[in-house]
Design a protein around this motif. Sequence first.
Motif, PDB file in Angstrom:
ATOM      1  N   LEU A   1       0.854  -1.185   0.000  1.00 49.94           N
ATOM      2  CA  LEU A   1       0.000   0.000   0.000  1.00 49.94           C
ATOM      3  C   LEU A   1       0.893   1.239   0.000  1.00 49.94           C
ATOM      4  CD1 LEU A   1      -2.894   1.216   0.276  1.00 49.94           C
ATOM      5  CD2 LEU A   1      -2.587   1.076   2.749  1.00 49.94           C
ATOM      6  N   ILE A   2       0.712   2.115  -0.969  1.00 48.53           N
ATOM      7  CA  ILE A   2       1.554   3.309  -1.116  1.00 48.53           C
ATOM      8  C   ILE A   2       0.666   4.539  -1.236  1.00 48.53           C
ATOM      9  CG2 ILE A   2       3.279   4.459  -2.561  1.00 48.53           C
ATOM     10  CD1 ILE A   2       4.174   1.666  -3.484  1.00 48.53           C
ATOM     11  N   THR A   3       1.039   5.611  -0.537  1.00 47.84           N
ATOM     12  CA  THR A   3       0.340   6.884  -0.710  1.00 47.84           C
ATOM     13  C   THR A   3       1.266   7.863  -1.418  1.00 47.84           C
ATOM     14  OG1 THR A   3       1.051   7.855   1.403  1.00 47.84           O
ATOM     15  CG2 THR A   3      -0.938   6.493   1.424  1.00 47.84           C
ATOM     16  N   ALA A   4       0.684   8.779  -2.171  1.00 45.37           N
ATOM     17  CA  ALA A   4       1.498   9.698  -2.976  1.00 45.37           C
ATOM     18  C   ALA A   4       0.775  11.022  -3.160  1.00 45.37           C
ATOM     19  CB  ALA A   4       1.795   9.079  -4.344  1.00 45.37           C
TER      20      ALA A   4
ATOM     21  N   SER B   1      -8.536  13.641   5.232  1.00 45.44           N
ATOM     22  CA  SER B   1      -9.505  12.700   5.803  1.00 45.44           C
ATOM     23  C   SER B   1      -9.880  11.615   4.791  1.00 45.44           C
ATOM     24  CB  SER B   1     -10.759  13.442   6.280  1.00 45.44           C
ATOM     25  OG  SER B   1     -11.399  14.106   5.206  1.00 45.44           O
ATOM     26  N   GLU B   2      -9.999  11.988   3.504  1.00 43.14           N
ATOM     27  CA  GLU B   2     -10.286  10.991   2.475  1.00 43.14           C
ATOM     28  C   GLU B   2      -9.124  10.019   2.332  1.00 43.14           C
ATOM     29  OE1 GLU B   2     -11.160  13.107  -1.102  1.00 43.14           O
ATOM     30  OE2 GLU B   2     -13.117  13.793  -0.418  1.00 43.14           O
ATOM     31  N   MET B   3      -7.898  10.550   2.413  1.00 46.49           N
ATOM     32  CA  MET B   3      -6.739   9.672   2.325  1.00 46.49           C
ATOM     33  C   MET B   3      -6.684   8.735   3.523  1.00 46.49           C
ATOM     34  SD  MET B   3      -2.728  10.543   1.577  1.00 46.49           S
ATOM     35  CE  MET B   3      -3.047  10.813  -0.170  1.00 46.49           C
ATOM     36  N   ALA B   4      -6.971   9.254   4.700  1.00 49.40           N
ATOM     37  CA  ALA B   4      -6.964   8.416   5.897  1.00 49.40           C
ATOM     38  C   ALA B   4      -7.981   7.287   5.778  1.00 49.40           C
ATOM     39  CB  ALA B   4      -7.249   9.272   7.129  1.00 49.40           C
ATOM     40  N   ASN B   5      -9.178   7.608   5.316  1.00 49.02           N
ATOM     41  CA  ASN B   5     -10.222   6.585   5.171  1.00 49.02           C
ATOM     42  C   ASN B   5      -9.789   5.497   4.192  1.00 49.02           C
ATOM     43  OD1 ASN B   5     -11.921   7.908   6.970  1.00 49.02           O
ATOM     44  ND2 ASN B   5     -13.003   9.026   5.370  1.00 49.02           N
ATOM     45  N   ALA B   6      -9.183   5.912   3.076  1.00 49.11           N
ATOM     46  CA  ALA B   6      -8.736   4.939   2.073  1.00 49.11           C
ATOM     47  C   ALA B   6      -7.604   4.076   2.614  1.00 49.11           C
ATOM     48  CB  ALA B   6      -8.303   5.661   0.795  1.00 49.11           C
ATOM     49  N   VAL B   7      -6.675   4.697   3.323  1.00 48.56           N
ATOM     50  CA  VAL B   7      -5.544   3.950   3.886  1.00 48.56           C
ATOM     51  C   VAL B   7      -6.024   2.920   4.900  1.00 48.56           C
ATOM     52  CG1 VAL B   7      -3.528   4.133   5.397  1.00 48.56           C
ATOM     53  CG2 VAL B   7      -3.794   5.719   3.483  1.00 48.56           C
ATOM     54  N   PHE B   8      -6.872   3.349   5.825  1.00 48.64           N
ATOM     55  CA  PHE B   8      -7.320   2.427   6.880  1.00 48.64           C
ATOM     56  C   PHE B   8      -8.197   1.314   6.312  1.00 48.64           C
ATOM     57  CE2 PHE B   8      -6.850   6.363   9.709  1.00 48.64           C
ATOM     58  CZ  PHE B   8      -5.526   6.052   9.975  1.00 48.64           C
ATOM     59  N   ALA B   9      -8.865   1.580   5.188  1.00 52.41           N
ATOM     60  CA  ALA B   9      -9.689   0.546   4.562  1.00 52.41           C
ATOM     61  C   ALA B   9      -8.834  -0.574   3.966  1.00 52.41           C
ATOM     62  CB  ALA B   9     -10.566   1.161   3.479  1.00 52.41           C
ATOM     63  N   HIS B  10      -7.563  -0.283   3.626  1.00 51.92           N
ATOM     64  CA  HIS B  10      -6.692  -1.269   2.997  1.00 51.92           C
ATOM     65  C   HIS B  10      -5.540  -1.718   3.895  1.00 51.92           C
ATOM     66  CE1 HIS B  10      -8.746   0.463  -0.509  1.00 51.92           C
ATOM     67  NE2 HIS B  10      -8.456  -0.651  -1.122  1.00 51.92           N
TER      68      HIS B  10
ATOM     69  N   THR C   1      -1.413  -1.244  -4.315  1.00 54.91           N
ATOM     70  CA  THR C   1      -2.517  -0.286  -4.276  1.00 54.91           C
ATOM     71  C   THR C   1      -1.932   1.089  -4.013  1.00 54.91           C
ATOM     72  OG1 THR C   1      -4.113  -1.925  -3.459  1.00 54.91           O
ATOM     73  CG2 THR C   1      -4.652   0.400  -3.121  1.00 54.91           C
ATOM     74  N   LEU C   2      -2.238   2.039  -4.878  1.00 60.32           N
ATOM     75  CA  LEU C   2      -1.693   3.395  -4.791  1.00 60.32           C
ATOM     76  C   LEU C   2      -2.829   4.362  -4.462  1.00 60.32           C
ATOM     77  CD1 LEU C   2       0.629   5.465  -5.266  1.00 60.32           C
ATOM     78  CD2 LEU C   2      -0.031   5.451  -7.687  1.00 60.32           C
ATOM     79  N   ILE C   3      -2.718   5.031  -3.328  1.00 60.79           N
ATOM     80  CA  ILE C   3      -3.699   6.037  -2.941  1.00 60.79           C
ATOM     81  C   ILE C   3      -3.084   7.400  -3.245  1.00 60.79           C
ATOM     82  CG2 ILE C   3      -5.071   6.995  -1.061  1.00 60.79           C
ATOM     83  CD1 ILE C   3      -4.962   4.249   0.262  1.00 60.79           C
ATOM     84  N   ALA C   4      -3.673   8.106  -4.200  1.00 57.58           N
ATOM     85  CA  ALA C   4      -3.060   9.316  -4.734  1.00 57.58           C
ATOM     86  C   ALA C   4      -3.902  10.552  -4.442  1.00 57.58           C
ATOM     87  CB  ALA C   4      -2.861   9.189  -6.243  1.00 57.58           C
ATOM     88  N   GLY C   5      -3.211  11.593  -3.966  1.00 56.54           N
ATOM     89  CA  GLY C   5      -3.831  12.899  -3.870  1.00 56.54           C
ATOM     90  C   GLY C   5      -3.995  13.490  -5.258  1.00 56.54           C
ATOM     91  N   PRO C   6      -4.441  14.728  -5.362  1.00 58.85           N
ATOM     92  CA  PRO C   6      -4.702  15.340  -6.668  1.00 58.85           C
ATOM     93  C   PRO C   6      -3.427  15.647  -7.444  1.00 58.85           C
ATOM     94  CG  PRO C   6      -5.086  16.914  -4.893  1.00 58.85           C
ATOM     95  CD  PRO C   6      -4.829  15.611  -4.240  1.00 58.85           C
ATOM     96  N   VAL C   7      -3.053  14.724  -8.336  1.00 61.04           N
ATOM     97  CA  VAL C   7      -1.860  14.894  -9.173  1.00 61.04           C
ATOM     98  C   VAL C   7      -2.201  14.526 -10.613  1.00 61.04           C
ATOM     99  CG1 VAL C   7      -0.230  14.456  -7.299  1.00 61.04           C
ATOM    100  CG2 VAL C   7      -1.070  12.540  -8.681  1.00 61.04           C
ATOM    101  N   ALA C   8      -1.425  15.040 -11.550  1.00 59.73           N
ATOM    102  CA  ALA C   8      -1.639  14.762 -12.974  1.00 59.73           C
ATOM    103  C   ALA C   8      -0.581  13.779 -13.450  1.00 59.73           C
ATOM    104  CB  ALA C   8      -1.586  16.050 -13.778  1.00 59.73           C
ATOM    105  N   LEU C   9      -0.655  12.538 -12.986  1.00 65.64           N
ATOM    106  CA  LEU C   9       0.302  11.503 -13.341  1.00 65.64           C
ATOM    107  C   LEU C   9      -0.435  10.260 -13.813  1.00 65.64           C
ATOM    108  CD1 LEU C   9       2.747  11.756 -10.291  1.00 65.64           C
ATOM    109  CD2 LEU C   9       3.132  12.656 -12.594  1.00 65.64           C
ATOM    110  N   ALA C  10       0.142   9.560 -14.788  1.00 62.21           N
ATOM    111  CA  ALA C  10      -0.464   8.334 -15.296  1.00 62.21           C
ATOM    112  C   ALA C  10      -0.276   7.206 -14.285  1.00 62.21           C
ATOM    113  CB  ALA C  10       0.173   7.951 -16.625  1.00 62.21           C
ATOM    114  N   THR C  11      -1.270   6.352 -14.174  1.00 60.07           N
ATOM    115  CA  THR C  11      -1.198   5.225 -13.253  1.00 60.07           C
ATOM    116  C   THR C  11      -0.162   4.216 -13.741  1.00 60.07           C
ATOM    117  OG1 THR C  11      -3.557   5.502 -12.794  1.00 60.07           O
ATOM    118  CG2 THR C  11      -2.548   3.432 -12.097  1.00 60.07           C
ATOM    119  N   PRO C  12       0.781   3.816 -12.909  1.00 57.27           N
ATOM    120  CA  PRO C  12       1.766   2.814 -13.325  1.00 57.27           C
ATOM    121  C   PRO C  12       1.095   1.503 -13.720  1.00 57.27           C
ATOM    122  CG  PRO C  12       2.474   3.908 -11.315  1.00 57.27           C
ATOM    123  CD  PRO C  12       1.057   4.330 -11.553  1.00 57.27           C
TER     124      PRO C  12
END
Length: 401
Positions: free
Chosen positions: A188-191, A251-260, A228-239
């Motif tokens: 699980l990676i956040t970016a 808060s949205e990132m926290a919810n997604a992280v804790f769900a996985h 699984t990549l949890i991404a904030g608002p960025v303009a990058l193509a999904t690997p």
Amino acid sequence: MNVLLGISGSIAAYKAADLARLFIKRGDSVVCCTTPNALNFVTPLTLESLTGNAVYRDEFALDHARGVEHIGLAKWCDIFIIAPATASLIAKLAHGIADNPVATLYLACRAPILLAPAMNTAMLEHRATQRNLATLRADGVTIIEPACGLLACNDIGKGKLAEVSDIFAAALRLTHPARQQYAGKKVLITAGPTRERIDPVRYLSNFSSGKMGFALARAFANRGADVTLIAGPVALATPFGVKRIDVESASEMANAVFAHALRSDIIIKAAAVADYRPALAAQQKCKKGTTQALHTIELTENIDILHTLCQQKQAGQYIVGFAAETENLLEHAQQKLQRKGADMIVANQVGGSAAVFGSDQNAISLVTSTGVIATAAGSKDDVAETIAEQIHICLTLHPNK
């Protein structure tokens, strides 16, 4: 690496030159082979000038270095990529019909084979094509799914050749010497940054581009991980091969992280999450001279995702945090490691001449409870490979960490 690149008669054939260029830039050797119809879209001169090697376009040709050419090339290559692959070529491959150079090489080749279809949506969805693709999958061919979009016939649908960068990544994943290093592991990676809304048109954020986190997602996917990549608002193509979840706020990132988090073996918190958010976001745009003016914004603290993860850490889980510091880098990183309870902190200097945010380059130190275990500098993709390798070493040395 020796790359054999097969090209068939699709309008997307011109993209094969870009694909070849990516391998050449990496230092690989590339030989192109074509079906007769491919030469209606791309010339041998283009491919030979780019690769420095003759194009194989005659299955009866002899080569003094390799003997019978199609056998010699099949033994020479480390991977055989067929991109683009038309419906006609796919049908021939599925049924073993070797009536052109690409199909002949396919039958002779024992290296990994990666096939990228490109055709009209109706042709792709036809039951005959789907049967042929299923046959090739059963035969061990890796299929990279075509993309959706505007097709050459002006239809809109699935059938576009996959992005060249995705084909390239898929090829590296098939041939990477450490491709099974993280097989069976869930990572699980956040970016990227988060945005904390002030009103409908304004927000608090930071300069994070997300490039480091996306590079890490590529590195772990290339090594066989389920990412699984949890991404904030960025303009990058999904690997390629990565599951992506887009979020905006902390808060949205926290919810997604804790769900996985519970089902993740490795968690890497590369995102630059806002520490604070407005206590109350205005429903309408704040205007000058009104009671909702922006002279003062009351802030409230966001949840500390990394600390919470470490407090709830599962047995065998490995958690990595990032420390972006403007001074006393290693001291602050070591303090953060202890304060959060993480297994590793990736420390990097930001601000001033260290233009990490938005850059394609990075310089990091990896800090664990034993001190600085490694440093790396260069492109973010190269740095990500170092991080992935060092985490593997740590897990090997301390399997119950």
